[in-house]
Motif scaffolding. Sequence first.
Motif: not given
Length: 366
Positions: A213-229
């Motif tokens: 939860l703390l790193y959500e933005d770093d992982d891209g969950a909240g900025d439109g850049h999700p992990h590579a599929r």
Amino acid sequence: MSTQQIPVIVLSGFLGSGKTTLLNHLLRSARGTRIGVMVNDFGDIGIDAMTVAGQVGSTVSLGNGCMCCAVDVSELDAYLDVLTRPSSRLDVIVIEASGLAEPQELVRMVLASENGRIMYGGLVQVVDAAEFSATRQRHPETDRHLSLADLVVVNKADRVGTRELDAVHETVAALAGRAAVIRASHGRVDPEVLFDRVVPEGEIDGQLSIEDLLYEDDDGAGDGHPHARYETLSVATGTALHPRRLMAFLDSRPRGLYRIKGFVDFGPADPTNRYAVHAVGRFLRFFPEPWPDGEERLTQLVLIGSGIDVPTLREALTGCELDGPGDVPDEHGMWGVLRYVPRSEEAAEEIDPGAGAEDGRTPVTS
């Protein structure tokens, strides 16, 4: 035991491709996985402690269980000895190559290492989607580097249009042969594509932790850049596998299938042992070990890749199962498997980038 060996991943790519961004993302996403980092060329490592490691041979703790050191690749084995000490308790080691390094040589050095605590974890090549054509013109060796890769990350996918991105992906896939090719923005590759994530004590596998939860933005969950599929296939069966049919499956494993891990039961072909399997790209190893007392005899495999046909792979693996009492492996049926069991007297290995190109494997050599 095979499960105790530490995978060593070589991370390569030309200057500006996003290697360091990807590496920083892996470190931020560690979440209990202890990563050892060997940096051959300092980019913008976003860790303050790295300023302490400004000299070759310096090793520092990054404060989250991870370690980092600056290396001279000519003494790679010495640094591997340091990072693989039991006191370090590392789960994976990533070598970030210089932007002008020959990845082939780093792979050779890892495979030739006499350190019995490591195993090869694959060559990951990073390319800049926006600069790919220009990079190929400046560095003609790009095509050869891609042909050696086990996984290619087409990074900075957000910087080009869909049509151009598709064209880059198609070209990269053609050059990379059977390697998996995934697209990413800001180096955000799910760590589980590259290595097994360690679940911290007290955390349930699959649940969101406080750190998630703390790193959500770093992982891209909240900025439109999700992990590579990527896609995964998990298989568990109580029916033993036929060694010849499994090797035929491995020989013909499709483009995009990056990792295979787990345990195989060969039934009457070897009733004493189960076989841990570790495959990454063209590299393949089997590790026999006695069946644990009282444990159910199952084949349990996980396959990870990009663009793979999961139903077809599942059907192919089902076809490897023994089909009734009359389906008995012949006396030489295990030879193909045993070829990929490391020998205890084996002091070193060599990789020939051309070897295994036809059958998708890297053979063990004496």
